[in-house]
Design an enzyme around this catalytic site. Sequence first.
Site, PDB file in Angstrom:
ATOM      1  N   SER A 148       0.856  -1.189   0.000  1.00 33.14           N
ATOM      2  CA  SER A 148       0.000   0.000   0.000  1.00 33.14           C
ATOM      3  C   SER A 148       0.884   1.227   0.000  1.00 33.14           C
ATOM      4  CB  SER A 148      -0.897   0.013   1.248  1.00 33.14           C
ATOM      5  OG  SER A 148      -1.566   1.250   1.391  1.00 33.14           O
ATOM      6  N   TYR A 165      -1.813  -0.599  10.451  1.00 36.86           N
ATOM      7  CA  TYR A 165      -1.856  -0.862   9.013  1.00 36.86           C
ATOM      8  C   TYR A 165      -0.624  -0.287   8.324  1.00 36.86           C
ATOM      9  CZ  TYR A 165      -3.695  -1.010   4.222  1.00 36.86           C
ATOM     10  OH  TYR A 165      -3.868  -1.259   2.887  1.00 36.86           O
TER      11      TYR A 165
END
Length: 258
Positions: A148, A165
């Site tokens: 990501s 995350y």
Amino acid sequence: MPLKELFDLSGKIALITGGSRGLGLQIAEALGEYGATVILTARKQNELDEAKAHLADLGITAHVYTNDLSDFGSIDAAVERMVSEVGQIDILVNNAGATWGAPTAEHPLDAWLKVINVNLNGTFLITQSVLKRCMLPRGAGRIVNVASVAGLKGNDPRMTPTVAYNTSKGGLVNFTRALAAEMADKGVTVNSICPGYFPTKMTKGTIAYGEQSILENTPMHRLGGEHDLKGLALLLSSDASAFMTGQNIAVDGGVTAL
């Protein structure tokens, strides 16, 4: 060799974790369109069944298996079963992921562990299993990690904090580099895709909270579309990327160019 043949995946088997919906299913469509047989794993059987039917409508052969990457003890047996029932895995797409939004000072430990266990520990274990069983004995393979842009940069303070995350995806970025260097002379390439904001079930809350800010700070002023990852996923899974390894490539509408 004609250029089209470099992208041809006929006869290849691709395992895609978290493949029942979202980005994983989009990647399955791309690899299947170019000839791969796909294996999808996810936690929910009903979503896997829907994905299999959807791919069948597109003429793509898919096999589905329920699996939870946070259940570490089940991973090796699951891979062994897939190989026994479907065949040797040529392409591994580590797409399954989890997230959690909370200020760091209030972030629950169990939520931190959930994110790290799925995004990093489970990814490590399934990669290890596929390497041992399939890729290293044959001296060939493609590993594509779905990281990501959150692993390449910090979080916009106007957005919901997602420290677990971001940390896990940053780990996956360097996991890609380290594993690529180790596998470089063994016929196995390792690269990652770093998506920006794409509408999926996992990003639904984040986009609902901050879509205006996201669009304002994305040079292309849009979210990712359903076809925007497919070309790169195909490239990194095929012989067209045979001299690429250890790369973390952002698909983000220009966010990381700022």
